[in-house]
Design an enzyme around this catalytic site. Structure first.
Site, mmCIF file in Angstrom:
data_model
loop_
_atom_site.group_PDB
_atom_site.id
_atom_site.type_symbol
_atom_site.label_atom_id
_atom_site.label_comp_id
_atom_site.label_asym_id
_atom_site.label_seq_id
_atom_site.Cartn_x
_atom_site.Cartn_y
_atom_site.Cartn_z
ATOM 1 N N GLU A 76 -9.587 4.582 6.443
ATOM 2 C CA GLU A 76 -8.731 4.870 7.733
ATOM 3 C C GLU A 76 -9.201 5.501 8.712
ATOM 4 O OE1 GLU A 76 -6.295 3.479 8.047
ATOM 5 O OE2 GLU A 76 -5.473 2.593 6.071
ATOM 6 N N ASN B 49 -2.262 -6.154 5.522
ATOM 7 C CA ASN B 49 -2.388 -7.380 4.154
ATOM 8 C C ASN B 49 -3.389 -8.275 4.902
ATOM 9 O OD1 ASN B 49 -0.108 -5.769 3.335
ATOM 10 N ND2 ASN B 49 0.948 -6.778 5.213
ATOM 11 N N ALA C 290 2.321 -0.187 10.950
ATOM 12 C CA ALA C 290 1.777 -1.529 10.480
ATOM 13 C C ALA C 290 0.898 -1.621 9.331
ATOM 14 C CB ALA C 290 1.008 -2.241 11.588
ATOM 15 N N GLU D 262 -5.057 -2.761 12.845
ATOM 16 C CA GLU D 262 -4.990 -3.470 11.657
ATOM 17 C C GLU D 262 -5.757 -4.667 11.551
ATOM 18 O OE1 GLU D 262 -3.287 -2.024 9.691
ATOM 19 O OE2 GLU D 262 -2.048 -0.778 11.171
ATOM 20 N N HIS E 59 -9.345 -3.532 10.192
ATOM 21 C CA HIS E 59 -9.424 -3.494 8.583
ATOM 22 C C HIS E 59 -9.637 -4.584 7.905
ATOM 23 C CE1 HIS E 59 -7.684 0.497 7.618
ATOM 24 N NE2 HIS E 59 -6.573 0.567 8.259
ATOM 25 N N GLU F 103 1.225 -1.162 0.015
ATOM 26 C CA GLU F 103 -0.011 -0.017 0.042
ATOM 27 C C GLU F 103 1.000 1.209 -0.031
ATOM 28 O OE1 GLU F 103 -2.881 0.411 3.268
ATOM 29 O OE2 GLU F 103 -3.643 2.164 2.303
HETATM 30 N N1 B3K Z 1 -2.818 1.271 5.737
HETATM 31 C C1 B3K Z 1 -1.587 1.247 6.333
HETATM 32 C C2 B3K Z 1 -0.856 2.583 6.006
HETATM 33 C C3 B3K Z 1 -0.217 2.323 4.481
HETATM 34 C C4 B3K Z 1 0.645 3.565 4.412
HETATM 35 C C5 B3K Z 1 1.127 3.836 2.985
HETATM 36 N N2 B3K Z 1 2.252 4.598 2.863
HETATM 37 C C6 B3K Z 1 -1.735 1.039 7.706
HETATM 38 C C7 B3K Z 1 -2.811 1.385 8.295
HETATM 39 O O1 B3K Z 1 -3.397 2.573 8.266
HETATM 40 O O2 B3K Z 1 -3.365 0.691 8.912
HETATM 41 ZN ZN ZN Z 2 -5.293 1.924 8.838
#
Ligand code: B3K
Ligand code: ZN
Length: 869
Positions: free
Chosen positions: A327, A272, A269, A305, A308, A128
């Site tokens: 986010e 994925n 973090a 995480e 997500h 990402e």
């Molecule tokens: N989604 C990732 C952040 C990615 C940053 C890329 N430059 C972590 C998070 O917000 O959980």
């Molecule tokens: Zn996030």
């Protein structure tokens, strides 16, 4: 013609893709110097496919080897440094076809830490937002969701563990000491959620049963010597899984969920699918090496995480302008989770206060500066620059406002509808808003302005009490300063919780919805002149323009039943006095004393109530900042609090001891926080008297919170023993990188100390230290970012020496790691707010950086926006 103008991406230029993918198969032979990636892509025409459109795949820093279509070598393609465009597709691309590509990447040379890279001899990925294109040519955009099957190959002796997303299908021994593993992810996902890990790692594991009765395997993978530091992360993961089931009915959807820790990582973090990759800082903890704050951060990042998995992975973003969709929502969810873990109402308030402090210290300045953007930006040059406190923290405030307007149950109905409509899709912020509105039959059309307009709204409060009619009249008017590209603002839909405090205590909290530019309310049967408590619990992310008298603020500080507003009134009083260069008067000292000695209040709350507003927040209240003046006025105020309450601090230092061994619960952590504030205040008042006690605490502490707090007290207050304790600390923990980071950060963030050499002299020395590494982001942040972004009083020097250091560091970091450099570049964002000579010097160093011809797109965007280009 080649132009030097940076490319901008615009939200309104979104087009759905010409092609999409069905099954994706990857075969990756891992070698640090030459990793061979073979991909087999099932290509399908997209929803709005234009016949004969070329298939344009993104790829960066790859060595192209070969291309086949439907099994045949294909020669109709073009390569640029960023793309592979394939022409002459079978049947003009109207039917599915199979593309096979072979390419090569070089993980050991990858210092940007995007794509596939090596850290401590192991392989990791970060995709990402746009890192997958550094692994292979792909439709690297979040609205292309595909099923992945991944074969990993590597030399077994060096890389015994091979991990990727989803479920492990088979492992196999291969000739020449190689082995392989095949992983399959049953859920379609965008490329940014792809991950692989390979190397010498070990795990702790647990099996849990989720709400439907399914058994799930949870693993935390780390380097073998770190295994003993993983328990807290595992407990946090289990608590998160149960919380999401209970609060939102969301269950873990994979048989296996893995977290892997890596010490070279650009951020906290990454979520994925089924294989979260974490900065070691947010996984590893033991009381001897991690502070209470570290423990709390780990809990919240693990939760974030994990959450997500539904908000981000099952339902993802259509494009990167929608980043706050996942986010903002996920930060809101982790904030609520952490508040619930506190176990009490006052604990919840403590969490809320901490979150609002972060918002004000970091997001309010961003929202008023040259990088200001709405939570759903309209334009970017480099998407990595938009993982901001606005998208994350203000985004979470916007989500919280739905819950404030709809109630917890109404919000849950909206979430249920959101998943019912969009599970498995890549969607927009508008889709989220529509789900909230439709599930509750509400009109949220005006609420959209929170997504499209930048800037912190200002709400002016006017009140009038009519004793004869026993009526209280309240008039609220809203405005919002201009932002880059946004000269005019429409009114926001602002939920404000208010309560009128009277001696009879006969008015209950109400929710007002401010939607007009100016709006009035009348409250009947108000028998006496009330004190207004407004924006309770920080119901909206705004600034209040309210000339409340100091007498009223004191009453709120002493009595408001909303713990957040109680804290808030104290902050406002302190802020006004500091800005006017006044010291706390007797009444305020008494109010602080009563609060400190109130047995009904949480220690953690007391600690927050006695912590002064941050310098960067104070800056935002000034038309023209004199950093030295603000520092000295704030410091003098603090000294007055320290000496005015010295008996109380001494008593609290004893009362807040936790002698029965270390416990990590919130109550014990709150006691430690207050005890360590007391220690710091005692040192502030009379360092020579109390330094022996601080040294004693440093030497005998059984946990890092206490040891570090004592050390920080010694360093910050310029106590002679500091040097010896700093040396001792380094010796004790030299083999623990996360603790060494603390050692560096403490010295870089030391404010100016009378008679000592400037902090910058130390920082130059630290940069030459044997343990300093320019390509490890944690280390760089603990020295360079800590000085430039967390130490305003030392950074802003009239001779510009801090800015010269900044410019040199940005230029040195950029070729190594553009993301880390661009973050640092933002330290000068607010240059226009400063008085001379600061402003002129900052401007000159910004120009110096901008003049560099080889800047990354990341740093280029930040400095050119700062300069207003
Ligand atoms: N989604 C990732 C952040 C990615 C940053 C890329 N430059 C972590 C998070 O917000 O959980
Ligand atoms: Zn996030």
């Amino acid at each position: 013609m080649k132009t030097d103008l940076p490319q901008s991406f615009r939200r309104l230029e979104y087009r759905s893709p010409n092609y999409t993918f069905g099954q994706v198969e990857l075969d990756i032979a891992l070698d640090p110097a030459r990793t061979i990636v073979k991909s087999r892509l099932e290509v399908l025409p997209g929803k709005s496919h234009e016949p004969s459109a070329p298939l344009i795949l993104q790829g960066q820093e790859l060595e192209f080897v070969s291309l086949r279509i439907n099994g045949e070598a294909h020669r109709h393609f073009e390569l640029t440094p960023e793309t592979l465009s394939i022409h002459s597709l079978p049947n003009d691309g109207k039917d599915p076809f199979v593309v096979e590509i072979i390419c090569i990447c070089v993980p050991e040379k990858n210092t940007s830490l995007m794509g596939l890279y090596v850290s401590n001899g192991n392989f990791f990925t970060q995709c990402e937002a746009e890192g997958f294109r550094k692994i292979t040519y792909f439709l690297d955009r979040p609205d292309v969701m595909a099923k992945f099957r991944v074969t990993l190959r590597a030399r077994e002796a060096e890389y015994p563990v091979l991990l990727a997303n989803g479920n492990l299908l088979t492992t196999e021994k291969l000739p020449n000491g190689w082995h392989s593993a095949i992983w399959e992810d049953p859920f379609p996902k965008p490329s940014y959620l792809f991950a692989l890990v390979a190397g010498k790692l070990e795990c702790i594991e647990e099996t849990i049963t989720t709400s439907s009765g399914a058994r799930k395997l949870l693993q935390i993978w780390v380097e073998p010597h770190d295994l003993k530091k993983t328990r807290h992360a595992m407990d946090s993961l289990i608590a998160s899984i149960h919380w999401d089931e209970k609060r939102y009915g969301l269950e873990l959807d994979l048989e296996r969920f893995m977290i892997v820790a890596v010490s070279d990582f650009n951020m906290g973090a990454m979520e994925n699918k089924g294989l979260n990759i974490f900065n070691t800082k947010y996984v590893l903890a033991q009381p001897e090496t991690a502070t209470d704050v570290d423990f709390a951060n780990i809990e919240s990042v693990v939760a974030h995480e994990y959450f997500h998995n539904w908000t981000g992975n099952r339902v993802t973003c259509q494009d990167w302008f929608q980043l706050s969709l996942k986010e903002g929502l996920t930060v809101f969810r982790d904030q609520e989770f952490s508040a619930d873990q506190m176990g009490s109402e006052s604990g919840r308030a403590v969490k809320r206060i901490e979150d609002v402090r972060t918002l004000r210290q970091l997001q309010f300045p961003e929202d008023a500066g040259p990088m200001a953007h709405p939570i759903r930006p309209d334009e970017y040059q480099e998407i990595n620059n938009f993982y901001t406190v606005t998208v994350y923290e203000k985004g979470a405030e916007v989500v919280r406002m739905y819950q404030t307007l709809l109630g917890v149950n109404g919000f849950r109905k909206g979430m249920d509808l959101y998943f019912k409509r969009h599970d498995g899709q890549a969607v927009t912020c508008d889709n989220f808003l529509a789900a909230m509105a439709d599930a509750n039959e509400r009109d949220f059309s005006q609420f959209k302005n929170w997504y499209s307009q930048a800037g912190t709204p200002r709400v002016k409060v006017e009140e009038r009490y009519d004793a004869a009619q026993k009526q209280y009249h309240l008039t609220l008017s809203q405005s919002c300063a201009t932002s880059p590209g946004q000269p005019e603002k429409k009114p926001f839909h602002i939920p404000l919780k208010v309560r009128l405090l009277t001696t009879a205590n006969d008015h209950v909290e109400q929710l007002l919805e401010l939607k007009e530019t100016k709006q009035s309310w009348t409250f009947d049967n108000i028998n006496e002149l009330p004190v207004l408590s407004i924006n309770r619990h920080f119901s909206a992310p705004i600034n209040l323009d309210f000339a409340q008298s100091e007498v009223d603020l004191l009453r709120l500080f002493s009595n408001d039943d909303d713990a957040f507003n109680r804290w808030e009134s104290g902050q406002k009083l302190a802020m006004q006095m500091i800005l006017e260069n006044r010291l706390p008067d007797v009444q305020l000292i008494n109010a602080y004393r009563n609060l400190l000695m109130d047995p009904k209040l949480d220690s953690a709350f007391k600690e927050l109530a006695l912590t002064l507003p941050a310098e960067t927040y104070l800056y935002e209240q000034c038309a023209c900042v004199d950093p030295e003046q603000i520092y000295s006025s704030r410091r003098a105020f603090r000294r007055a609090l320290a000496s005015g309450l010295r008996l109380e601090w001494a008593a609290l230092y004893q009362q807040m001891q936790t002698p029965d061994g270390f416990k990590s619960d919130a109550i014990s952590a709150g006691k430690r926080a207050l005890k360590n504030l007391a220690l710091s205040m005692l040192l502030e008042a009379d360092a020579p008297i109390w330094s022996a006690m601080a040294v004693n605490q440093y030497q005998n502490a059984d946990n890092m919170t206490d040891r570090y707090a004592a050390l920080a007290g010694l360093v910050i207050h310029g106590v002679k023993a500091a040097k010896e304790c700093l040396d001792d600390f380094y010796q004790r923990f030299a083999d623990d990188p996360l603790v060494v980071d603390k050692w560096f950060a403490l010295q870089s963030s030391r404010p100016p100390v009378d008679g000592a050499e400037p902090t910058l002299t130390d920082v130059y020395r630290l940069r030459e230290h044997e343990a300093f590494k320019m390509n490890n982001p944690n280390r760089v942040r603990s020295v360079i970012h800590a000085f430039c972004m967390a130490n305003p009083a030392s950074f802003h020097q009239a001779d510009g020496s801090g800015y010269a250091f900044w410019a040199e560091a940005v230029l040195a970091l950029d070729p190594i790691n553009p993301q880390v450099a661009a973050r640092l570049a933002r330290a000068l964002d607010r240059w226009r707010l400063f008085s001379q000579p600061y402003q002129g010097k900052m401007h000159a160093y910004l120009e110096e950086v901008a003049a560099c011809k080889t800047l990354s797109a990341d740093v280029r965007e930040v400095v050119s926006k700062a300069l207003g280009n």
